[in-house]
Design an enzyme around this catalytic site. Structure first.
Site, PDB file in Angstrom:
ATOM      1  N   ILE A 120       0.817  -1.222   0.000  1.00  0.00           N
ATOM      2  CA  ILE A 120       0.000   0.000   0.000  1.00  0.00           C
ATOM      3  C   ILE A 120       0.847   1.266   0.000  1.00  0.00           C
ATOM      4  O   ILE A 120       0.311   2.375  -0.008  1.00  0.00           O
ATOM      5  CB  ILE A 120      -0.975   0.026   1.194  1.00  0.00           C
ATOM      6  CG1 ILE A 120      -0.228  -0.134   2.521  1.00  0.00           C
ATOM      7  CG2 ILE A 120      -2.034  -1.065   1.040  1.00  0.00           C
ATOM      8  CD1 ILE A 120      -1.130   0.001   3.749  1.00  0.00           C
ATOM      9  N   GLY A 121       2.181   1.115  -0.020  1.00  0.00           N
ATOM     10  CA  GLY A 121       3.048   2.288  -0.075  1.00  0.00           C
ATOM     11  C   GLY A 121       4.485   1.874  -0.288  1.00  0.00           C
ATOM     12  O   GLY A 121       4.864   0.724  -0.026  1.00  0.00           O
ATOM     13  N   LYS A 122       5.302   2.814  -0.768  1.00  0.00           N
ATOM     14  CA  LYS A 122       6.719   2.554  -1.005  1.00  0.00           C
ATOM     15  C   LYS A 122       7.527   3.768  -0.602  1.00  0.00           C
ATOM     16  O   LYS A 122       7.047   4.894  -0.656  1.00  0.00           O
ATOM     17  CB  LYS A 122       6.975   2.233  -2.490  1.00  0.00           C
ATOM     18  CG  LYS A 122       6.368   0.934  -2.959  1.00  0.00           C
ATOM     19  CD  LYS A 122       6.451   0.791  -4.463  1.00  0.00           C
ATOM     20  CE  LYS A 122       7.860   0.650  -4.970  1.00  0.00           C
ATOM     21  NZ  LYS A 122       7.909   0.435  -6.433  1.00  0.00           N
ATOM     22  N   SER A 134      12.031   5.079   0.231  1.00  0.00           N
ATOM     23  CA  SER A 134      13.428   4.907  -0.154  1.00  0.00           C
ATOM     24  C   SER A 134      14.028   3.610   0.371  1.00  0.00           C
ATOM     25  O   SER A 134      14.933   3.045  -0.242  1.00  0.00           O
ATOM     26  CB  SER A 134      14.255   6.085   0.368  1.00  0.00           C
ATOM     27  OG  SER A 134      13.774   7.308  -0.132  1.00  0.00           O
ATOM     28  N   PHE A 135      13.543   3.131   1.515  1.00  0.00           N
ATOM     29  CA  PHE A 135      14.180   1.990   2.170  1.00  0.00           C
ATOM     30  C   PHE A 135      13.309   0.743   2.247  1.00  0.00           C
ATOM     31  O   PHE A 135      13.722  -0.267   2.811  1.00  0.00           O
ATOM     32  CB  PHE A 135      14.607   2.386   3.590  1.00  0.00           C
ATOM     33  CG  PHE A 135      15.476   3.599   3.628  1.00  0.00           C
ATOM     34  CD1 PHE A 135      16.686   3.627   2.960  1.00  0.00           C
ATOM     35  CD2 PHE A 135      15.075   4.732   4.321  1.00  0.00           C
ATOM     36  CE1 PHE A 135      17.489   4.752   2.982  1.00  0.00           C
ATOM     37  CE2 PHE A 135      15.865   5.861   4.354  1.00  0.00           C
ATOM     38  CZ  PHE A 135      17.076   5.873   3.682  1.00  0.00           C
ATOM     39  N   LYS A 190       8.909  -0.912   1.948  1.00  0.00           N
ATOM     40  CA  LYS A 190       7.503  -0.850   1.553  1.00  0.00           C
ATOM     41  C   LYS A 190       6.610  -0.816   2.792  1.00  0.00           C
ATOM     42  O   LYS A 190       7.014  -1.199   3.891  1.00  0.00           O
ATOM     43  CB  LYS A 190       7.134  -2.068   0.700  1.00  0.00           C
ATOM     44  CG  LYS A 190       7.992  -2.268  -0.546  1.00  0.00           C
ATOM     45  CD  LYS A 190       7.596  -3.543  -1.278  1.00  0.00           C
ATOM     46  CE  LYS A 190       8.598  -3.864  -2.397  1.00  0.00           C
ATOM     47  NZ  LYS A 190       8.550  -2.871  -3.476  1.00  0.00           N
ATOM     48  N   LYS A 207       5.269  -1.368   8.121  1.00  0.00           N
ATOM     49  CA  LYS A 207       6.334  -0.707   7.368  1.00  0.00           C
ATOM     50  C   LYS A 207       7.585  -1.570   7.474  1.00  0.00           C
ATOM     51  O   LYS A 207       8.095  -1.803   8.573  1.00  0.00           O
ATOM     52  CB  LYS A 207       6.580   0.686   7.951  1.00  0.00           C
ATOM     53  CG  LYS A 207       7.531   1.562   7.173  1.00  0.00           C
ATOM     54  CD  LYS A 207       7.536   2.968   7.783  1.00  0.00           C
ATOM     55  CE  LYS A 207       8.372   3.931   6.981  1.00  0.00           C
ATOM     56  NZ  LYS A 207       8.313   5.299   7.548  1.00  0.00           N
ATOM     57  N   ASP A 265       8.621  17.783   7.858  1.00  0.00           N
ATOM     58  CA  ASP A 265       8.327  17.231   6.527  1.00  0.00           C
ATOM     59  C   ASP A 265       6.829  17.158   6.266  1.00  0.00           C
ATOM     60  O   ASP A 265       6.335  16.168   5.729  1.00  0.00           O
ATOM     61  CB  ASP A 265       8.971  15.848   6.377  1.00  0.00           C
ATOM     62  CG  ASP A 265       9.076  15.408   4.911  1.00  0.00           C
ATOM     63  OD1 ASP A 265       9.101  16.302   4.026  1.00  0.00           O
ATOM     64  OD2 ASP A 265       9.130  14.199   4.648  1.00  0.00           O
TER      65      ASP A 265
END
Length: 431
Positions: free
Chosen positions: A104-106, A108-109, A111, A127, A222
């Site tokens: 459901i997401g990606k 830099s390090f 998924k 995560k 951020d």
């Protein structure tokens, strides 16, 4: 000759325009990248590096920010340099405790996956991060900072909660609240912009979350639509705490160059010390984007966008109320000492006339009906997730038990670098 030259110029202009459109599409897809990855991509573009503005702002020819640019190579961490957060409970958790259902997401390090705990029959967002990738970019400090912040978030309704964390020899696992109402970024892409009452509701919940972090001496750093989720009822949930800075008291400052390009405050671009007001600048940028459809100083040309942030006056179209205009002018004040929130932090935001219709006690207790309901039917309803993620197969290695991993020297080094990562809640917690 004139006609041919004109035709050549037209062809060049058309080709360049097509290229710019392609770059913009790719850029929008890659907004989820951290600033490190973004700058490295810019630095690898020979054409972009020739621009004096880019060289000046990013100082590519004289890297002086090892934390950002990883410019100074260093040997692998010795045992004395390894991160150890002290004793923590051993949850005895392992990947095989879960059914990993969908990506459901990606990042830099690694998924983020939708997972169901086999024994509890509860859905979580897990995560999963690759230790070697983190060590390669020297990001252990940020990952551990994210864990520390997550441990403090469990009492606030608009911050994602950490249920527990564990690790294998080569991976880190954060077991988080599963939020499936979609990213604010996803909804902005679909609707372009929001009406003012809806934007006000989201801004109030975001401000409440930021104010809570500030009360813990944490600066978020951020804030962007990709890091703002909607839950199944439509309330805001702030996520991704990898760039948070801890131990920043009311008058304290920090100087690390980090964030997301469109939302960087002027003092960050100037590489000056900055404080909590950097979060209020970002709130202004997100509110502006919710009302107008783009960040306030956005340009396809990154150097031009940075110049706009530093020098261009804020331009506000007339289709917003005077109170919204006044709030944006206060939040997007280039001088941080004059920015709204510089004196009394969240209390200044909370008391602004733009939020006069908000009952803050009702807000924090979720007694205000959200202006938009994602209408999800249950945990398996993934309609608000990008198909780019959900259609990707779940890697088999994510659910692999520790016994099946070949422990090489690099895997052993990665494992030792994250001592103290694992966490389980105390027996008397809300879990």
């Amino acid at each position: 000759m004139t006609v041919k030259a004109e035709a050549a110029r037209s062809t060049l202009t058309y080709s360049r325009m097509r290229g710019m459109v392609a770059i913009l599409i790719a850029f929008m897809k890659q907004r989820r990248m951290g600033l490190n990855d973004f700058i490295q991509k810019i630095a690898s573009n020979t054409y972009a590096c020739k621009h004096a503005e880019v060289q000046s702002i990013l100082k590519m020819s004289h890297p002086q920010e090892p934390e950002l640019m990883n410019a100074n190579p260093s040997p692998p961490p010795s045992p004395s340099q390894q991160i150890n957060l002290g004793p923590s409970s051993n949850p005895h958790a392992k990947p095989s405790d879960f059914h990993f259902l969908k990506v459901i997401g990606k990042g830099s390090f690694g998924k983020v996956l939708l997972a169901r705990h086999k024994a509890e029959e509860v859905f979580y967002a897990v995560k999963v991060l690759q230790k070697k990738a983190i060590l390669k970019k020297k990001e252990e400090k940020h990952i551990m900072s994210e864990r520390n912040v997550l441990l403090k978030n469990v009492k606030h309704p608009f911050l994602v909660g950490l249920h527990f964390s564990f690790q294998t020899a080569d991976k880190l696992y954060f077991v988080l609240d599963y939020i499936n109402g979609g990213e604010l970024f996803y909804h902005l892409q679909r609707e372009r912009c929001f009406l003012e009452p809806r934007a006000r509701f989201y801004a109030a919940e975001i401000a409440s979350a930021l104010g809570y972090l500030h009360s813990l001496n944490i600066v978020y750093r951020d804030l962007k639509p990709e890091n703002i989720l909607l839950d199944s009822q439509g309330h805001i949930v702030l996520t991704d705490f990898g760039l948070c800075k801890e131990n920043i008291e009311h008058n304290g400052t920090t100087s690390t160059f980090c964030g997301t390009p469109e939302y960087l405050a002027p003092e960050v671009l100037h590489k000056q010390p900055y404080d909590r007001t950097v979060d209020w600048w970002c709130l202004g940028a997100v509110l502006y984007e919710m009302l107008y459809g783009l960040p306030p100083f956005y340009s396809r040309n990154t150097a031009e966008m940075y110049d706009n942030i530093l020098n261009k006056p804020l331009q506000l179209k007339p289709n917003i109320t005077n109170s919204a205009r006044h709030l944006l002018e206060g939040l997007l004040q280039k001088d941080r000492t004059k920015r709204l929130g510089a004196k009394d932090d969240f209390m200044e935001i909370k008391s602004h006339i733009f939020f006069s219709l908000i009952n803050w006690d009702d807000l924090i207790n979720k007694k205000i009906t959200p202006p938009f309901n994602p209408n999800v039917s249950g945990p398996s309803d993934l309609r608000h997730f990008d198909p780019e993620f959900t259609e990707e197969p779940v890697p088999s290695s994510i659910g692999r038990s520790p016994d099946s991993i070949l422990v090489t020297a690099s895997v052993k080094e990665a494992a030792e670098a994250f001592l103290g990562f694992s966490y389980a809640p105390p027996v008397d917690s809300f879990l």
